[in-house]
Design an enzyme around this catalytic site. Structure first.
Site, PDB file in Angstrom:
ATOM      1  N   GLU A 227       0.886  -1.164   0.000  1.00 38.91           N
ATOM      2  CA  GLU A 227       0.000   0.000   0.000  1.00 38.91           C
ATOM      3  C   GLU A 227       0.919   1.207   0.000  1.00 38.91           C
ATOM      4  O   GLU A 227       1.556   1.508   1.011  1.00 38.91           O
ATOM      5  CB  GLU A 227      -0.891  -0.065   1.243  1.00 38.91           C
ATOM      6  CG  GLU A 227      -2.217   0.608   1.019  1.00 38.91           C
ATOM      7  CD  GLU A 227      -2.140   2.092   1.292  1.00 38.91           C
ATOM      8  OE1 GLU A 227      -1.877   2.836   0.329  1.00 38.91           O
ATOM      9  OE2 GLU A 227      -2.332   2.482   2.442  1.00 38.91           O
ATOM     10  N   CYS A 261      -2.085   8.715   2.445  1.00 40.49           N
ATOM     11  CA  CYS A 261      -1.850   8.211   1.098  1.00 40.49           C
ATOM     12  C   CYS A 261      -3.050   8.506   0.207  1.00 40.49           C
ATOM     13  O   CYS A 261      -2.903   8.805  -0.963  1.00 40.49           O
ATOM     14  CB  CYS A 261      -1.541   6.727   1.135  1.00 40.49           C
ATOM     15  SG  CYS A 261      -2.694   5.786   2.122  1.00 40.49           S
TER      16      CYS A 261
END
Ligand code: NDP
Length: 453
Positions: A227, A261
């Site tokens: 990720e 993110c």
């Protein structure tokens, strides 16, 4: 070295030496040795322990939030909110896990089969500092219910979060050989991944760390989930409440001081709305986000996680301006010892400029103008990343049509980012490999084993 440095003041609070190679090997031995007993426990028992962990996280929310505020400058209320999401993730897998792991009849043409769902062994987690508890929860809760054991290497700036999480799990009843925290350095990770006693790795962090871990995982034929970063677009097609849209987008971008993110980092606004959107956004950002102490609940703009992070983001902003971007708000480091950067709005960022292609991991909004829906989609997709995206518009069908054309792992309509325990999360392109959360999140390190009857 693991160290706690308060980013609001620059004060070094504590240093903790890295685990030695011998200690790391002993930790690998523990989680490998613990696998057989942990997987043999009935799933209901593992799920009950995970549910107990949810309760303990809820009880210790203030303590965990205060640690995050000290270690990486998170606003105290955001820290409590993060722990709330962690509680929900542990509850979700504790409650739904047994059902998600039940055998499934597998219709086949020539007879009968059943799909069984088994753990694969001891896993390594390499986790970042931006959401010290949530990132760990996404990996740990489903895998503990599934029956995998876990060795966790947290970011070197948040050792206290790492220890607090290990204590919660231990107190909830996770055996000492089913979850182990280790203060490994990133230099030890390659040989850890070569150790046959670890069978998979999940990393959340930068592209560079992802490349390195994926390469080692590949060399050793091990499954990896990554990720990584994102430069998520947020398209505004139209709105019947511009102030509200501006507020929602600014809030989403500035959450966690811009260090998420999946924050919307590139606002793409259709022509007729653009000028007014930029004016109001610049005003909102300049007036509302005032640097302050992250431990004070009234603070709107905390420091970044470290001085190095603040310097890097400030450098990205000045490079953008040098290359032709227009600064509409903020842009400067705040004088003083803390890792503060003014909340910033940039426009006129164009292809070829670094800011157009890179992720900016801080309180910086880029706004782009698109004349048509097609142009907005093209701009949204013109990035090496593909984590999330948002589409705002009053016409649901139109927004949905645009959402389907976006190259991303997930799209939100008329809302931005956030995270829900039962909604799969993950990216495509350079944003990562695999999915976390929801029913998909428990499948990544699962042996989906058909038994032919
Ligand atoms: P890193 O990717 O360096 O750190 C994340 C984790 O990976 C930490 O545990 C770190 O350990 C570890 N790590 C770093 N390099 C390696 C490696 N080569 N092999 C194995 N493990 C490694 O993030 P940074 O803290 O440096 O942040 C830099 C950038 O990363 C940000 O600007 C942002 O773009 C991105 N990022 C994205 C996140 C996300 O949520 N997707 C979260 C954090 C960062 P150690 O701390 O010991 O170096």
């Amino acid at each position: 070295m693991y160290s706690v440095t308060n980013p609001a003041t620059g004060e070094l609070v504590e240093e903790i030496p890295n685990s030695t190679d011998e200690e790391v090997r002993a930790a690998i031995d523990r989680v490998h040795g613990g696998f057989a007993a942990w997987r043999a426990r009935p799933v209901a028992e593992r799920a009950a322990i995970v549910l107990r962990a949810a309760e303990l996280f809820a009880e210790r929310a203030d303590e965990l939030a205060a640690i995050m505020t000290l270690e990486m400058g998170k606003r105290i209320n955001e820290g409590r909110g993060e722990v709330g999401v962690v509680v929900d993730i542990f509850r979700y897998y504790g409650e739904r896990g047994p059902e998600l792991l039940a055998d499934e009849p597998l219709p086949i043409r020539g007879g009968e089969a059943v799909l069984t769902k088994e753990p694969i062994g001891a896993l390594l987690g390499v986790m970042p500092w931006n959401f010290p508890a949530y990132q760990v929860a996404r990996f740990v809760a489903p895998n503990l219910v599934l029956g995998n054991t876990i060795l966790l290497k947290h970011a070197s700036i948040c050792p206290r979060s790492a220890m607090a999480i290990e204590s919660v799990l231990r107190d909830a009843g996770v055996p000492p050989d089913a979850y182990v925290n280790v203060f490994a350095s990133s230099r030890q990770v390659p040989w850890m991944l070569a150790d046959p006693r670890l069978v998979g790795v999940s990393l959340t962090g930068s592209e560079q760390a992802g490349i390195s871990v994926a390469a080692e995982a590949g060399r050793n034929l091990k499954k990896c989930v990554l990720e990584l970063g994102g430069s998520d677009p947020l398209i505004v097609l139209d709105t019947d409440d511009l102030d509200e849209t501006v507020k929602i987008t600014a809030t989403a971008r500035m959450r966690n001081c811009g260090q998420s993110c999946n924050a919307p980092k590139r606002m793409i606004v259709l022509g007729e709305l653009y000028d007014e959107f930029v004016d109001r956004l610049a005003k909102r950002v300049a007036e509302y986000y005032v640097p302050g102490d992250p431990a004070d609940p009234a603070t709107t703009l905390p420091p970044l996680a470290s001085i190095a992070a603040a310097e890097e983001v400030a450098g990205q902003v000045s490079t953008a301006v040098r290359e032709g971007a227009k600064l509409r708000a903020g842009g400067r480091r705040v004088p003083g010892p803390g890792a503060y950067l003014e909340a910033t709005v940039l426009t006129d960022v164009a292809p070829g400029m670094a800011a157009y292609h890179e992720e900016i991991f801080g309180p910086v909004v880029l706004v782009f103008r698109a004349e048509t829906e097609d142009e907005a989609v093209a701009l949204a997709n013109d990035t090496p990343f593909g984590l999330g995206a948002s589409v705002f518009g009053t016409d649901r069908e139109r927004a949905l049509r645009v959402a389907r054309r976006i190259e991303a792992g997930m799209v939100y309509l008329n809302k931005s980012g956030g995270s829900e325990a039962d909604l799969p999360f993950g990216g495509i392109k350079r944003s990562g490999i695999g999915r976390e959360l929801g029913a998909l999140g428990i499948e990544e390190f699962m042996n989906k084993k058909p038994i032919r009857l």
